[in-house]
Design a protein around this motif. Structure first.
Motif, PDB file in Angstrom:
ATOM      1  N   ASP A  35      -9.021   1.333  -9.435  1.00 44.80           N
ATOM      2  CA  ASP A  35      -8.380   1.032  -8.226  1.00 44.80           C
ATOM      3  C   ASP A  35      -9.138   1.908  -6.894  1.00 44.80           C
ATOM      4  O   ASP A  35      -9.427   3.182  -7.333  1.00 44.80           O
ATOM      5  N   HIS A  36      -9.415   1.387  -5.763  1.00 41.14           N
ATOM      6  CA  HIS A  36     -10.070   2.182  -4.698  1.00 41.14           C
ATOM      7  C   HIS A  36      -8.853   2.285  -3.576  1.00 41.14           C
ATOM      8  O   HIS A  36      -8.319   1.263  -3.270  1.00 41.14           O
ATOM      9  N   PRO A  37      -8.687   3.463  -3.114  1.00 41.07           N
ATOM     10  CA  PRO A  37      -7.931   3.605  -1.923  1.00 41.07           C
ATOM     11  C   PRO A  37      -8.322   2.872  -0.435  1.00 41.07           C
ATOM     12  O   PRO A  37      -9.922   2.871  -0.400  1.00 41.07           O
ATOM     13  N   VAL A  38      -7.674   2.533   0.213  1.00 40.91           N
ATOM     14  CA  VAL A  38      -8.048   1.898   1.503  1.00 40.91           C
ATOM     15  C   VAL A  38      -8.098   3.080   2.691  1.00 40.91           C
ATOM     16  O   VAL A  38      -7.695   3.729   2.399  1.00 40.91           O
TER      17      VAL A  38
ATOM     18  N   SER B  14     -10.216 -10.003  -7.973  1.00 46.42           N
ATOM     19  CA  SER B  14     -11.201 -10.498  -6.913  1.00 46.42           C
ATOM     20  C   SER B  14     -11.615  -9.334  -6.055  1.00 46.42           C
ATOM     21  O   SER B  14     -12.991  -9.027  -5.894  1.00 46.42           O
ATOM     22  N   TYR B  15     -10.782  -8.473  -5.552  1.00 43.40           N
ATOM     23  CA  TYR B  15     -10.997  -7.680  -4.667  1.00 43.40           C
ATOM     24  C   TYR B  15     -11.465  -6.095  -5.258  1.00 43.40           C
ATOM     25  O   TYR B  15     -12.324  -5.452  -4.650  1.00 43.40           O
ATOM     26  N   ASP B  16     -11.039  -6.084  -6.467  1.00 44.44           N
ATOM     27  CA  ASP B  16     -11.527  -4.724  -7.224  1.00 44.44           C
ATOM     28  C   ASP B  16     -12.833  -4.935  -7.488  1.00 44.44           C
ATOM     29  O   ASP B  16     -13.682  -4.121  -7.342  1.00 44.44           O
ATOM     30  N   ARG B  17     -13.328  -6.266  -7.737  1.00 43.84           N
ATOM     31  CA  ARG B  17     -14.908  -6.547  -8.006  1.00 43.84           C
ATOM     32  C   ARG B  17     -15.730  -6.112  -6.604  1.00 43.84           C
ATOM     33  O   ARG B  17     -16.790  -5.547  -6.714  1.00 43.84           O
ATOM     34  N   VAL B  18     -15.089  -6.441  -5.682  1.00 42.91           N
ATOM     35  CA  VAL B  18     -15.690  -6.312  -4.225  1.00 42.91           C
ATOM     36  C   VAL B  18     -16.060  -5.047  -3.952  1.00 42.91           C
ATOM     37  O   VAL B  18     -16.818  -4.433  -3.371  1.00 42.91           O
ATOM     38  N   LEU B  19     -14.971  -4.270  -4.224  1.00 39.76           N
ATOM     39  CA  LEU B  19     -14.706  -2.734  -3.875  1.00 39.76           C
ATOM     40  C   LEU B  19     -15.771  -1.996  -4.786  1.00 39.76           C
ATOM     41  O   LEU B  19     -16.511  -1.168  -4.558  1.00 39.76           O
TER      42      LEU B  19
ATOM     43  N   MET C 143      -3.316   3.480  -1.772  1.00 39.72           N
ATOM     44  CA  MET C 143      -3.643   2.688  -2.848  1.00 39.72           C
ATOM     45  C   MET C 143      -2.995   1.277  -2.636  1.00 39.72           C
ATOM     46  O   MET C 143      -1.625   1.254  -2.133  1.00 39.72           O
ATOM     47  N   ARG C 144      -3.625   0.406  -2.880  1.00 31.27           N
ATOM     48  CA  ARG C 144      -3.571  -1.105  -2.417  1.00 31.27           C
ATOM     49  C   ARG C 144      -2.992  -1.914  -3.755  1.00 31.27           C
ATOM     50  O   ARG C 144      -3.657  -1.835  -4.756  1.00 31.27           O
TER      51      ARG C 144
ATOM     52  N   VAL D 176       0.881  -1.315  -0.099  1.00 33.92           N
ATOM     53  CA  VAL D 176      -0.010  -0.100  -0.022  1.00 33.92           C
ATOM     54  C   VAL D 176       1.028   1.129  -0.030  1.00 33.92           C
ATOM     55  O   VAL D 176       1.959   1.163   0.538  1.00 33.92           O
ATOM     56  N   ASP D 177       0.426   2.227  -0.627  1.00 37.60           N
ATOM     57  CA  ASP D 177       1.385   3.405  -0.664  1.00 37.60           C
ATOM     58  C   ASP D 177       0.791   4.374   0.162  1.00 37.60           C
ATOM     59  O   ASP D 177      -0.474   4.450   0.968  1.00 37.60           O
TER      60      ASP D 177
END
Length: 191
Positions: free
Chosen positions: A175-178, A139-144, A131-132, A126-127
């Motif tokens: 992409d989504h930030p955490v 898979s987690y891009d779909r979840v987000l 950003m992860r 993560v930066d």
């Protein structure tokens, strides 16, 4: 290249390193107010040299938190099941991928993640912007994206080793930030 480098470093961790960091991660993560007040947490079971999650999952469950775990589907999307203890996990070998520990029992559907107050995400880095960098399967891009479409706004937390917090990771438009990263040495928030 960044992914390969991180995976190479992880592959050199000893079983003792993995146990020690899993314990520290659980302690740090459980200090988060987002987890302390959560009724439902979507998480994952670490495999191989990933930062360990089982101690954290067991503690959340002991606190009465409903823990949802992913089940990988053929299209790389995620279904969800409820974690009821380590004995409720089965090792599943997916074609061309690593074996994963997945919950046995009822499948709740991909939308079940929308019930989560917090989502614990796997990652490789993560930066400083939050950003992860994941493994690249999407898979987690779909979840987000599913969470965003539903207007759900759970706390997004990635669990990493200390050296995996980077200045910058590659970013794509989807992409989504955490919101936070938890490492064995502490928590860093991004918004």
């Amino acid at each position: 290249m960044l992914r390969r480098g991180i995976l190479s470093v992880r592959s050199r961790l000893t079983p003792g390193d993995l146990r020690e960091t899993a314990t520290a991660l659980a302690v740090r993560a459980l200090e988060l107010p987002e987890l302390a007040h959560a009724r439902t947490v979507a998480a994952y079971v670490s495999v191989g040299s990933e930062p360990g999650t089982l101690a954290l999952l067991d503690t959340l469950r002991a606190r009465g938190v409903r823990v949802l775990l992913p089940v990988l589907m053929a299209d790389n999307d995620l279904n969800w099941g409820v974690y009821v203890g380590e004995g409720s996990l089965a090792r599943v070998q997916h074609a061309g991928k690593m074996a994963l520990l997945e919950p046995v029992g009822e499948r709740l559907g991909p939308e079940a993640v929308q019930e989560a107050d917090a989502v614990l995400l796997p990652g490789l880095a993560v930066d400083r912007r939050g950003m992860r960098l994941g493994r690249g399967g999407g898979s987690y891009d779909r979840v987000l994206a599913r969470l965003e479409r539903a207007g759900a706004d759970p706390a997004l937390v990635v669990l990493l080793y200390d050296a995996e917090v980077a200045e910058r990771v590659p970013e794509e438009p989807h992409d989504h930030p955490v919101h936070a990263v938890v490492t064995p040495s502490g928590v860093r928030r991004f918004r």
